[in-house]
Structures are given as structure tokens and as C-alpha cells.
Design a protein around this motif. Structure first.
Motif, short mmCIF file in Angstrom:
data_model
loop_
_atom_site.label_atom_id
_atom_site.label_comp_id
_atom_site.label_asym_id
_atom_site.label_seq_id
_atom_site.Cartn_x
_atom_site.Cartn_y
_atom_site.Cartn_z
N GLU A 80 0.77 -1.31 0.07
CA GLU A 80 -0.06 0.08 0.04
C GLU A 80 0.93 1.28 0.04
O GLU A 80 0.31 2.39 -0.35
N ARG A 81 2.04 1.24 0.37
CA ARG A 81 3.15 2.38 0.63
C ARG A 81 2.65 3.35 1.34
O ARG A 81 2.40 4.62 1.29
N GLU A 82 1.85 2.88 2.58
CA GLU A 82 1.37 3.54 3.44
C GLU A 82 1.85 3.17 5.03
O GLU A 82 2.02 1.86 5.09
N ILE A 83 2.10 3.95 5.84
CA ILE A 83 2.31 3.62 7.41
C ILE A 83 1.22 3.04 7.97
O ILE A 83 0.12 3.14 7.78
N LEU A 84 1.58 1.88 8.62
CA LEU A 84 0.61 1.08 9.33
C LEU A 84 1.05 0.88 10.64
O LEU A 84 1.92 0.52 11.15
N ARG A 85 -0.06 1.41 11.26
CA ARG A 85 0.01 1.31 12.85
C ARG A 85 -1.02 0.53 13.42
O ARG A 85 -2.06 0.64 13.46
N VAL A 86 -0.39 -0.62 14.22
CA VAL A 86 -1.60 -1.77 14.58
C VAL A 86 -1.26 -1.69 15.80
O VAL A 86 -0.65 -2.03 16.58
N PRO A 87 -2.56 -1.62 16.59
CA PRO A 87 -2.80 -1.51 17.88
C PRO A 87 -2.49 -3.01 18.56
O PRO A 87 -2.10 -3.13 19.68
N ASP A 88 -2.97 -3.83 17.71
CA ASP A 88 -2.90 -5.28 18.38
C ASP A 88 -2.80 -6.14 17.22
O ASP A 88 -3.74 -6.51 16.36
N VAL A 89 -1.48 -6.56 17.05
CA VAL A 89 -1.28 -7.65 15.72
C VAL A 89 -2.12 -8.77 15.67
O VAL A 89 -2.15 -9.54 14.68
N HIS A 90 -2.83 -9.05 16.81
CA HIS A 90 -3.30 -10.47 17.09
C HIS A 90 -4.77 -10.25 16.34
O HIS A 90 -5.35 -11.14 16.02
N GLU A 91 -5.13 -8.88 15.86
CA GLU A 91 -6.32 -8.74 15.36
C GLU A 91 -5.93 -8.28 13.84
O GLU A 91 -7.18 -8.03 13.33
N PHE A 92 -5.00 -8.28 13.65
CA PHE A 92 -4.47 -7.91 11.97
C PHE A 92 -4.73 -9.30 11.12
O PHE A 92 -3.87 -10.08 11.68
N PRO A 93 -5.45 -9.28 10.31
CA PRO A 93 -5.56 -10.32 9.25
C PRO A 93 -4.27 -10.83 8.70
O PRO A 93 -3.59 -9.91 7.96
N GLY A 94 -4.05 -11.91 8.87
CA GLY A 94 -2.80 -12.63 8.41
C GLY A 94 -1.49 -12.01 9.13
O GLY A 94 -0.18 -12.25 8.32
N HIS A 95 -1.46 -11.63 10.01
CA HIS A 95 -0.40 -11.22 10.80
C HIS A 95 0.78 -12.23 10.84
O HIS A 95 0.22 -13.55 11.08
N ILE A 96 1.97 -12.03 10.61
CA ILE A 96 2.98 -13.05 10.76
C ILE A 96 3.78 -13.00 12.10
O ILE A 96 4.40 -11.75 12.17
N ALA A 97 3.81 -13.83 12.75
CA ALA A 97 4.35 -13.63 14.23
C ALA A 97 5.69 -14.08 14.19
O ALA A 97 6.12 -15.27 14.17
N CYS A 98 6.49 -13.31 14.14
CA CYS A 98 8.04 -13.62 14.12
C CYS A 98 8.51 -13.99 15.58
O CYS A 98 9.42 -14.77 16.08
N ASP A 99 7.76 -13.00 16.49
CA ASP A 99 7.99 -12.98 17.93
C ASP A 99 6.56 -12.92 18.77
O ASP A 99 6.04 -12.13 18.52
N ALA A 100 6.51 -14.10 19.47
CA ALA A 100 5.19 -14.34 19.97
C ALA A 100 4.82 -13.08 21.07
O ALA A 100 3.62 -13.01 21.38
N ALA A 101 5.85 -12.58 21.57
CA ALA A 101 5.87 -11.51 22.66
C ALA A 101 5.35 -10.20 21.97
O ALA A 101 4.67 -9.26 22.60
#
Length: 149
Positions: A80-101
Motif C-alpha cells: 500500500e506504500r502507507e504507514i501501518l500502525r497496528v494497536p494489536d497485531v493479533h487482530e490484524f488479518p494474516g499477521h506473521i508472528a516472528c516473535d510471539a511477545a
């Protein structure tokens, strides 16, 4: 932008202005952000290579090496070439969890001359860690950095 963040950008510029090596500058930029920002657990860069995001210099635990543009927070910000600010990554569809913390994330696309060259990615173990002020600072930080890459 407040005076603290202006000073932070001036320090960044002093770290990178006389160094032509891109990897060196990205390494110092990630180290500097790691010093500046509290309540984060990862800060670094993914660089565009063969239509993927490939891990670049960072501070934090080991990370995912390759990310698909268009997938996850980093890939979506890149596409999208836009800044994404995600308050809770667990609610982001397709989030890739590199660090579960990690709980919140901000990703800033790095664009030079109209071309996407990578993203700045910052994770926090705190939900809703990143504010509008953080976003404005990181956008200015990325613009300054890209000018020297």
C-alpha cells in the motif's frame, strides 16, 4: 514535531551523512531507534529484493528472513506504500508472528525516487504502544534516512 524528536533526527543525520554504505547506515539507524524508543522489542529493516521483503539490519531477537509483499503487516504496508500502525497485531488479518511477545507494530515504507526500497518495522510487547506522535517522528526519520541511502 517536538524538540526531542528533532534532536533525534539530527543525531541520525550526523550518524549517516558521511557514510555511503547503505547497510552501515541502516545498522546505525536501527541501533539509534533502539536507544531512542522505549517499550519496544524489535526494530529493523526489510529490504525489497526480487519482489520480496528480505531481512536487513535490526535490533532484537532473530526474525523472519523473507516476507511476501502484500502479506502481514510489513507486506501490507509495502504494497500500500502507507504507514501501518497496528494497536494489536493479533487482530490484524494474516499477521506473521516472528516473535510471539509482540503485541503492537508500526511499519513505515521506505520510498526513494518513487521506488519502494524497503520498510522500517518496529514491534512492541505492549498493546497500542505507537501514537500519532510516534508515527510523525518515524515518518520524518524514514525520510531523512532514505535521503542518504
Amino acid at each position: 514535531m517536538n524538540s526531542v524528536n528533532k534532536t533525534r533526527i539530527q543525531v541520525l543525520e550526523s550518524l549517516i551523512k558521511d557514510e555511503p554504505n547503505r547497510i552501515t547506515n541502516l545498522a546505525n539507524a536501527s541501533a539509534w531507534l533502539n536507544e531512542c524508543l522505549d517499550k519496544i522489542n524489535w526494530v529493523g529493516f526489510y529490504l525489497v529484493e526480487d519482489n520480496e521483503l528480505v531481512l536487513g539490519p535490526f535490533q532484537g531477537k532473530t526474525a523472519c528472513v523473507r516476507l511476501t509483499i502484500g502479506k502481514g503487516v510489513c507486506g501490507t504496508a509495502a504494497k500500500e506504500r502507507e504507514i501501518l500502525r497496528v494497536p494489536d497485531v493479533h487482530e490484524f488479518p494474516g499477521h506473521i508472528a516472528c516473535d510471539a511477545a509482540s503485541r503492537s507494530e508500526i511499519v513505515v515504507p521506505l520510498i526513494k525516487g518513487g521506488t519502494l526500497i524497503g520498510v522500517l518495522d518496529i514491534d512492541s510487547p505492549i498493546c497500542d504502544r505507537f501514537s500519532e506522535d510516534d508515527q510523525q517522528f518515524l515518518e520524518a526519520f524514514a525520510e531523512t534516512l532514505v535521503a542518504y541511502l
